[in-house]
Design an enzyme around this catalytic site. Structure first.
Site, short mmCIF file in Angstrom:
data_model
loop_
_atom_site.label_atom_id
_atom_site.label_comp_id
_atom_site.label_asym_id
_atom_site.label_seq_id
_atom_site.Cartn_x
_atom_site.Cartn_y
_atom_site.Cartn_z
N ASP A 12 0.85 -1.18 0.00
CA ASP A 12 0.00 0.00 0.00
C ASP A 12 0.89 1.24 0.00
O ASP A 12 1.94 1.25 0.64
CB ASP A 12 -0.90 -0.01 1.24
CG ASP A 12 -1.93 1.11 1.22
OD1 ASP A 12 -2.38 1.48 0.12
OD2 ASP A 12 -2.26 1.61 2.30
N ARG A 16 0.77 6.73 -3.96
CA ARG A 16 0.97 8.02 -3.27
C ARG A 16 2.44 8.41 -3.29
O ARG A 16 2.77 9.58 -3.49
CB ARG A 16 0.44 7.94 -1.83
CG ARG A 16 -1.08 7.89 -1.76
CD ARG A 16 -1.59 7.92 -0.33
NE ARG A 16 -1.16 6.78 0.48
CZ ARG A 16 -1.75 5.60 0.47
NH1 ARG A 16 -2.80 5.38 -0.30
NH2 ARG A 16 -1.31 4.63 1.24
N HIS A 29 4.19 2.55 -8.60
CA HIS A 29 3.96 1.10 -8.72
C HIS A 29 5.22 0.40 -9.23
O HIS A 29 5.58 -0.68 -8.75
CB HIS A 29 2.78 0.81 -9.63
CG HIS A 29 1.48 1.35 -9.10
ND1 HIS A 29 1.04 1.11 -7.81
CD2 HIS A 29 0.53 2.12 -9.68
CE1 HIS A 29 -0.12 1.70 -7.62
NE2 HIS A 29 -0.46 2.33 -8.74
N SER A 57 -6.32 -5.86 -4.09
CA SER A 57 -7.56 -6.32 -3.45
C SER A 57 -8.76 -6.07 -4.36
O SER A 57 -8.66 -5.36 -5.36
CB SER A 57 -7.76 -5.59 -2.12
OG SER A 57 -8.15 -4.26 -2.35
N ARG A 63 -10.12 1.75 -8.87
CA ARG A 63 -9.10 2.68 -9.40
C ARG A 63 -9.39 2.98 -10.87
O ARG A 63 -10.11 2.23 -11.53
CB ARG A 63 -7.71 2.04 -9.28
CG ARG A 63 -7.26 1.86 -7.87
CD ARG A 63 -5.94 1.15 -7.83
NE ARG A 63 -5.53 0.97 -6.44
CZ ARG A 63 -4.30 1.06 -6.01
NH1 ARG A 63 -3.32 1.30 -6.87
NH2 ARG A 63 -4.00 0.90 -4.75
N LEU A 122 11.81 -20.74 -0.91
CA LEU A 122 10.93 -19.68 -0.45
C LEU A 122 9.58 -19.87 -1.12
O LEU A 122 9.51 -20.17 -2.31
CB LEU A 122 11.50 -18.30 -0.83
CG LEU A 122 10.61 -17.08 -0.60
CD1 LEU A 122 10.28 -16.91 0.88
CD2 LEU A 122 11.26 -15.82 -1.16
#
Length: 162
Positions: A12, A16, A29, A57, A63, A122
């Site tokens: 998140d 911004r 991004h 999400s 958006r 991983l």
């Protein structure tokens, strides 16, 4: 041995950050993806076995379409360029959420999961098109189809198996 076994990150603030420092949400991004690469390296370095990245999400569909397209193009490009490298590093990629994207992206996601399915160094869970509201509603629907009456005990038990 590292007692930390699983790290989860909600991705998140990239948009911004991009507006503040690069005057573009998309630049944020892209920078976020570079940060993910660093996080993967650190996770491996510290022998953490599981990394969950909450990336997109169900609320993110609100958006602007242009931004959504950029995000999924960024993911497609990443998969095309890096899936072989992830596989060579013995990293497993698992997509969690509803796989309801373009045909091309769905195929890439499926290929990435299949190619890395046996890897053990991983385990990365990439949460795409996920949402707690949908998960809860879906869980109730599934349980209501079962013979047992839906109650708090069997609902919690169901959620723990997901």
């Amino acid at each position: 041995m590292n007692p930390l076994n699983h790290v989860a990150i909600i991705m998140d603030g990239n948009g911004r950050w991009g507006l503040k420092y690069r005057n573009s949400r998309n630049a944020g991004h892209k920078a976020g993806l570079n940060t993910v690469e660093k996080i993967i390296k650190e996770t491996i370095k510290h022998k953490i076995k599981f990394l969950t990245l909450y990336a997109f999400s169900t609320e993110n569909w609100k958006r602007p379409k242009k931004e959504i397209n950029y995000l999924f193009n960024l993911l497609e490009t990443f998969l095309l360029k890096r899936i072989e490298d992830l596989h060579k590093q013995n990293i497993k990629l698992k997509i969690i959420g509803i796989k309801n994207f373009s045909t091309k992206l769905n195929k890439l996601l499926k290929l990435a999961e299949k190619k890395t399915s046996k890897n053990t160094r991983l385990h990365i869970n990439l949460a795409l098109n996920y949402g707690s509201k949908f998960e809860l509603i879906n869980a109730f629907k599934i349980l209501s189809k079962k013979k047992n009456k839906v109650n708090e005990k069997n609902f919690v038990k169901y959620l723990q198996t997901k």
